[in-house]
Design an enzyme around this catalytic site. Structure first.
Site, PDB file in Angstrom:
ATOM      1  N   GLY A   1       0.712  -1.108   0.132  1.00  0.00           N
ATOM      2  CA  GLY A   1      -0.055   0.120  -0.079  1.00  0.00           C
ATOM      3  C   GLY A   1       0.775   1.276   0.202  1.00  0.00           C
ATOM      4  N   SER A   2       0.323   2.270   0.868  1.00  0.00           N
ATOM      5  CA  SER A   2       0.939   3.424   0.657  1.00  0.00           C
ATOM      6  C   SER A   2       2.477   3.630   1.088  1.00  0.00           C
ATOM      7  CB  SER A   2       0.161   4.557   1.500  1.00  0.00           C
ATOM      8  OG  SER A   2      -1.113   4.800   0.934  1.00  0.00           O
ATOM      9  N   THR A   3       2.977   2.628   1.770  1.00  0.00           N
ATOM     10  CA  THR A   3       4.329   2.583   2.316  1.00  0.00           C
ATOM     11  C   THR A   3       5.261   2.582   0.895  1.00  0.00           C
ATOM     12  OG1 THR A   3       4.334   0.126   2.425  1.00  0.00           O
ATOM     13  CG2 THR A   3       3.892   1.503   4.391  1.00  0.00           C
TER      14      THR A   3
END
Length: 299
Positions: A110-112
């Site tokens: 995801g956003s990582t």
């Protein structure tokens, strides 16, 4: 084998009762077991386990993992999994409780992944931290697929794309790059290859070749979908930002000092992204609860 050492042997004379009465010669000298120092810090391990269990309970999750790395050496200071088991009572333990999820299980990060997309764009010169990206109306349509932001923001600088965690902004930045450039950044950061801790069963995750990417896949890859990683691999990748551009080797064994890594980014690029990650946990970011008074926190 490492700890156990090897017994020696000698030739002796014994009497009728089996008592040794005379040493004749030493055939093979015994070898003492070698020492082994783990990087694991017992105090941090205790805290990691306690906090992980509390988080899994709070969110009613099926499972969780937590890893703490030394940002300069890559040493694994704590590594916890839940659910877990008591190694002293293994008779009735289900197998899925015994695996080390932080190294053997993969997930979409995801956003990582957004900082790696931004780093690739900064490094290639495609954008600067203050370049403005138009994210209105909070969605981006590519063919039959539409990417959405959790909260529409309009025009954002590249810094704000990280601060506000904009999927649309990250996707637009990724699409401005050749697919090979983004792939190279992810590959250089250790994705698609095992983290080489030496732990049995660790996996490499999946990073497909750039030439197979469709535009929608390149866009979603920018915010961590269409790629799979394990937890230690992801934590290791962030050493690129903590150590001014070097990817550190991860180790369960004590290294005894700062360890040289493999250069991935220019130091100024790593520092620029690190500043953006600090904004993400600031008052205007998505994770202000991650702030710790008296410390610089990036997330």
């Amino acid at each position: 084998e490492w700890l156990g050492g090897k017994p020696g042997s000698r030739r002796v004379i014994i009497n009728r009762r089996g008592d040794v009465v005379e040493d004749v010669e030493s055939i093979r000298a015994p070898q003492a077991g070698r020492e082994l120092s783990l990087a694991i810090d017992a105090r941090l391990q205790y805290l990691a386990f306690r906090e992980l269990k509390a988080a899994v309970d709070l969110h009613k999750a099926k499972a969780g993992g937590l890893v703490i790395l030394d940002a300069q050496t890559g040493e694994i200071l704590a590594l916890a999994n839940w659910p877990t088991y008591n190694p002293n009572a293994r008779n009735r333990v289900a197998r899925e409780r015994m695996r080390n999820r932080a190294l053997t299980d993969v997930f979409e990060p995801g956003s990582t992944m957004k900082p790696f997309t931004i780093a690739a764009a900064l490094e290639s010169g495609a954008v600067r931290p203050n370049t403005v990206i138009q994210t209105a109306p909070g969605s981006l349509t590519l063919g039959p697929n539409t990417i959405h932001d959790a909260h529409p923001h309009g025009a954002l600088t590249v810094e704000q794309v990280i601060e506000k965690s904009s999927n649309v902004g990250a996707a637009k930045i990724a699409l401005s790059l050749p697919s090979a450039t983004l792939w190279q950044m992810l590959s250089d950061s250790g994705f698609g290859t095992a983290p080489n801790t030496g732990f049995p069963g660790e996996v490499s995750g999946r990073l497909r070749p750039a030439k197979t990417w469709k535009p929608i896949e390149q866009a979603t890859m920018a915010y961590g979908h269409g790629i799979s990683v394990n937890l230690v691999q992801l934590a290791r990748a962030y050493t690129v930002f903590s150590s001014d551009g070097e990817l550190k080797p991860v180790s369960l064994l004590k290294s005894g000092g700062v360890v040289a890594g493999r250069p991935v980014l220019k130091a100024e690029t790593a520092r620029a992204v690190r500043h953006m990650l600090e904004l993400a946990v600031g008052p205007g970011g998505t994770a202000p609860k991650a702030q710790v008074p008296g410390y610089r926190v990036a997330g």
